[in-house]
Scaffold this motif. Structure first.
Motif, PDB file in Angstrom:
ATOM      1  N   PRO A  51      73.170  90.358  50.174  1.00 18.27           N
ATOM      2  CA  PRO A  51      71.708  90.461  49.403  1.00 18.27           C
ATOM      3  C   PRO A  51      71.028  89.226  49.217  1.00 18.27           C
ATOM      4  O   PRO A  51      69.853  89.221  49.091  1.00 18.27           O
ATOM      5  CB  PRO A  51      71.866  91.337  48.354  1.00 18.27           C
ATOM      6  N   ILE A  52      71.989  88.320  48.578  1.00 19.40           N
ATOM      7  CA  ILE A  52      71.305  86.967  48.241  1.00 19.40           C
ATOM      8  C   ILE A  52      70.781  85.795  49.523  1.00 19.40           C
ATOM      9  O   ILE A  52      70.018  84.963  49.391  1.00 19.40           O
ATOM     10  CB  ILE A  52      72.260  86.075  47.491  1.00 19.40           C
ATOM     11  N   VAL A  53      71.102  86.260  50.731  1.00 17.34           N
ATOM     12  CA  VAL A  53      70.693  85.486  51.936  1.00 17.34           C
ATOM     13  C   VAL A  53      69.131  86.160  52.497  1.00 17.34           C
ATOM     14  O   VAL A  53      69.138  87.238  52.761  1.00 17.34           O
ATOM     15  CB  VAL A  53      71.653  85.454  53.246  1.00 17.34           C
ATOM     16  N   GLU A  54      68.441  85.276  52.387  1.00 16.91           N
ATOM     17  CA  GLU A  54      67.121  85.385  53.003  1.00 16.91           C
ATOM     18  C   GLU A  54      67.110  85.505  54.513  1.00 16.91           C
ATOM     19  O   GLU A  54      67.348  84.325  54.956  1.00 16.91           O
ATOM     20  CB  GLU A  54      65.929  84.412  52.475  1.00 16.91           C
ATOM     21  N   SER A  55      66.890  86.539  55.103  1.00 11.55           N
ATOM     22  CA  SER A  55      66.896  86.397  56.514  1.00 11.55           C
ATOM     23  C   SER A  55      65.662  87.289  57.133  1.00 11.55           C
ATOM     24  O   SER A  55      65.871  87.760  58.175  1.00 11.55           O
ATOM     25  CB  SER A  55      68.321  87.043  57.142  1.00 11.55           C
ATOM     26  N   SER A  56      64.699  87.550  56.324  1.00  7.38           N
ATOM     27  CA  SER A  56      63.530  88.328  57.134  1.00  7.38           C
ATOM     28  C   SER A  56      62.479  87.586  57.693  1.00  7.38           C
ATOM     29  O   SER A  56      61.873  88.467  58.438  1.00  7.38           O
ATOM     30  CB  SER A  56      62.877  89.097  55.841  1.00  7.38           C
ATOM     31  N   TYR A  57      62.915  86.295  57.845  1.00  8.19           N
ATOM     32  CA  TYR A  57      61.742  85.543  58.487  1.00  8.19           C
ATOM     33  C   TYR A  57      62.174  85.696  60.028  1.00  8.19           C
ATOM     34  O   TYR A  57      63.368  85.992  60.358  1.00  8.19           O
ATOM     35  CB  TYR A  57      61.804  84.077  57.807  1.00  8.19           C
ATOM     36  N   HIS A  58      61.273  85.071  60.911  1.00  7.94           N
ATOM     37  CA  HIS A  58      61.654  85.022  62.278  1.00  7.94           C
ATOM     38  C   HIS A  58      62.025  83.614  62.857  1.00  7.94           C
ATOM     39  O   HIS A  58      62.899  83.537  63.652  1.00  7.94           O
ATOM     40  CB  HIS A  58      60.461  85.481  62.936  1.00  7.94           C
ATOM     41  N   VAL A  59      61.531  82.590  62.422  1.00  8.25           N
ATOM     42  CA  VAL A  59      61.733  81.124  62.667  1.00  8.25           C
ATOM     43  C   VAL A  59      61.698  80.195  61.371  1.00  8.25           C
ATOM     44  O   VAL A  59      60.857  80.531  60.728  1.00  8.25           O
ATOM     45  CB  VAL A  59      60.523  80.693  63.874  1.00  8.25           C
ATOM     46  N   SER A  60      62.701  79.293  61.615  1.00  9.77           N
ATOM     47  CA  SER A  60      62.499  78.008  60.755  1.00  9.77           C
ATOM     48  C   SER A  60      62.486  76.975  61.405  1.00  9.77           C
ATOM     49  O   SER A  60      62.887  76.762  62.408  1.00  9.77           O
ATOM     50  CB  SER A  60      63.739  78.366  59.718  1.00  9.77           C
ATOM     51  N   LEU A  61      61.986  76.189  60.491  1.00  3.39           N
ATOM     52  CA  LEU A  61      61.609  74.669  61.100  1.00  3.39           C
ATOM     53  C   LEU A  61      62.106  73.872  59.845  1.00  3.39           C
ATOM     54  O   LEU A  61      61.597  73.838  58.661  1.00  3.39           O
ATOM     55  CB  LEU A  61      60.267  74.459  61.010  1.00  3.39           C
ATOM     56  N   LEU A  62      63.154  72.886  59.985  1.00  2.00           N
ATOM     57  CA  LEU A  62      63.724  71.820  58.888  1.00  2.00           C
ATOM     58  C   LEU A  62      63.174  70.605  59.729  1.00  2.00           C
ATOM     59  O   LEU A  62      63.571  70.276  60.869  1.00  2.00           O
ATOM     60  CB  LEU A  62      64.935  71.942  58.873  1.00  2.00           C
ATOM     61  N   THR A  63      62.466  69.669  58.843  1.00  2.00           N
ATOM     62  CA  THR A  63      62.154  68.267  59.388  1.00  2.00           C
ATOM     63  C   THR A  63      62.347  67.274  58.352  1.00  2.00           C
ATOM     64  O   THR A  63      62.258  67.813  57.104  1.00  2.00           O
ATOM     65  CB  THR A  63      60.580  68.253  59.558  1.00  2.00           C
ATOM     66  N   LEU A  64      62.979  66.204  58.673  1.00  2.00           N
ATOM     67  CA  LEU A  64      63.499  65.243  57.996  1.00  2.00           C
ATOM     68  C   LEU A  64      62.731  63.934  58.218  1.00  2.00           C
ATOM     69  O   LEU A  64      62.385  63.673  59.276  1.00  2.00           O
ATOM     70  CB  LEU A  64      65.042  64.750  58.262  1.00  2.00           C
ATOM     71  N   PHE A  65      62.205  63.372  56.920  1.00  2.00           N
ATOM     72  CA  PHE A  65      61.281  62.282  57.180  1.00  2.00           C
ATOM     73  C   PHE A  65      61.815  61.100  56.397  1.00  2.00           C
ATOM     74  O   PHE A  65      62.573  61.347  55.331  1.00  2.00           O
ATOM     75  CB  PHE A  65      59.918  62.390  56.607  1.00  2.00           C
ATOM     76  N   ASN A  66      61.516  59.785  56.617  1.00  2.00           N
ATOM     77  CA  ASN A  66      62.056  58.713  55.880  1.00  2.00           C
ATOM     78  C   ASN A  66      61.412  58.714  54.537  1.00  2.00           C
ATOM     79  O   ASN A  66      61.712  57.741  53.756  1.00  2.00           O
ATOM     80  CB  ASN A  66      61.849  57.323  56.673  1.00  2.00           C
ATOM     81  N   SER A  67      59.995  59.151  54.525  1.00  3.75           N
ATOM     82  CA  SER A  67      59.271  59.072  53.323  1.00  3.75           C
ATOM     83  C   SER A  67      57.992  60.060  53.239  1.00  3.75           C
ATOM     84  O   SER A  67      57.886  60.639  54.269  1.00  3.75           O
ATOM     85  CB  SER A  67      58.581  57.592  53.388  1.00  3.75           C
ATOM     86  N   LYS A  68      57.674  60.279  52.104  1.00  3.10           N
ATOM     87  CA  LYS A  68      56.517  61.339  51.831  1.00  3.10           C
ATOM     88  C   LYS A  68      55.496  60.642  52.671  1.00  3.10           C
ATOM     89  O   LYS A  68      54.649  61.518  53.275  1.00  3.10           O
ATOM     90  CB  LYS A  68      56.276  61.338  50.511  1.00  3.10           C
ATOM     91  N   GLU A  69      55.137  59.447  52.788  1.00  2.00           N
ATOM     92  CA  GLU A  69      53.954  58.782  53.559  1.00  2.00           C
ATOM     93  C   GLU A  69      54.221  59.343  55.016  1.00  2.00           C
ATOM     94  O   GLU A  69      53.098  59.716  55.598  1.00  2.00           O
ATOM     95  CB  GLU A  69      54.041  57.446  53.341  1.00  2.00           C
ATOM     96  N   ASP A  70      55.509  59.197  55.478  1.00  2.00           N
ATOM     97  CA  ASP A  70      55.501  59.744  57.074  1.00  2.00           C
ATOM     98  C   ASP A  70      55.419  61.080  57.190  1.00  2.00           C
ATOM     99  O   ASP A  70      54.610  61.472  57.968  1.00  2.00           O
ATOM    100  CB  ASP A  70      57.169  59.512  57.554  1.00  2.00           C
ATOM    101  N   HIS A  71      55.608  62.086  56.034  1.00  6.49           N
ATOM    102  CA  HIS A  71      55.240  63.429  56.159  1.00  6.49           C
ATOM    103  C   HIS A  71      53.947  63.560  55.916  1.00  6.49           C
ATOM    104  O   HIS A  71      53.192  64.494  56.732  1.00  6.49           O
ATOM    105  CB  HIS A  71      56.226  64.017  54.881  1.00  6.49           C
ATOM    106  N   ASP A  72      53.311  62.754  55.356  1.00  9.61           N
ATOM    107  CA  ASP A  72      51.624  62.860  55.048  1.00  9.61           C
ATOM    108  C   ASP A  72      50.872  62.442  56.565  1.00  9.61           C
ATOM    109  O   ASP A  72      50.111  63.300  56.909  1.00  9.61           O
ATOM    110  CB  ASP A  72      51.156  61.929  54.067  1.00  9.61           C
ATOM    111  N   VAL A  73      51.411  61.491  57.200  1.00  9.82           N
ATOM    112  CA  VAL A  73      50.954  61.199  58.405  1.00  9.82           C
ATOM    113  C   VAL A  73      51.398  62.522  59.549  1.00  9.82           C
ATOM    114  O   VAL A  73      50.324  62.657  60.234  1.00  9.82           O
ATOM    115  CB  VAL A  73      51.514  59.875  58.835  1.00  9.82           C
ATOM    116  N   TYR A  74      52.419  62.879  59.654  1.00  7.60           N
ATOM    117  CA  TYR A  74      52.744  64.005  60.323  1.00  7.60           C
ATOM    118  C   TYR A  74      51.791  65.100  60.227  1.00  7.60           C
ATOM    119  O   TYR A  74      51.435  65.950  61.178  1.00  7.60           O
ATOM    120  CB  TYR A  74      54.353  64.468  59.945  1.00  7.60           C
TER     121      TYR A  74
END
Length: 103
Positions: A51-74
């Motif tokens: 019951p603790i595992v959230e699995s009601s979503y359909h698709v997940s996206l995990l993205t890794l950036f070198n910095s918050k600034e890179d994320h903001d440009v993305y």
């Protein structure tokens, strides 16, 4: 091994119609073209009896950036803006986003 010096942006999508998952996943995978991304994972939930595992979503996206600034440009990249306009608005009922940095 710890992942260090990383801005992590995770998004969970609940679709209006789960039958559209293949088309939507194709759109999500298109985000990998954005140069600021360090790593990308597109996933679907693993069924779980816990019951603790959230699995009601359909698709997940995990993205890794070198910095918050890179994320903001993305965020303002034309590819991301196109994804929001042509996939999120059309196919998505609910979105949950989490952002985190090294503790």
């Amino acid at each position: 091994m710890f992942i260090k010096d990383t801005f992590v942006h995770t998004v969970y999508f609940w679709l209006k119609n789960p039958a559209d998952i293949d088309t939507f996943v194709e759109g999500v995978k298109g985000l990998a073209q954005i140069s600021q991304l360090r790593d990308v994972h597109v996933g679907v939930p693993v069924p779980s009896e816990k019951p603790i595992v959230e699995s009601s979503y359909h698709v997940s996206l995990l993205t890794l950036f070198n910095s918050k600034e890179d994320h903001d440009v993305y965020q303002v990249d034309p590819i991301h803006q196109d994804f929001l306009a042509n996939y999120v608005k059309q196919y998505v009922d609910r979105v949950m986003v989490t952002d985190s940095v090294d503790a």
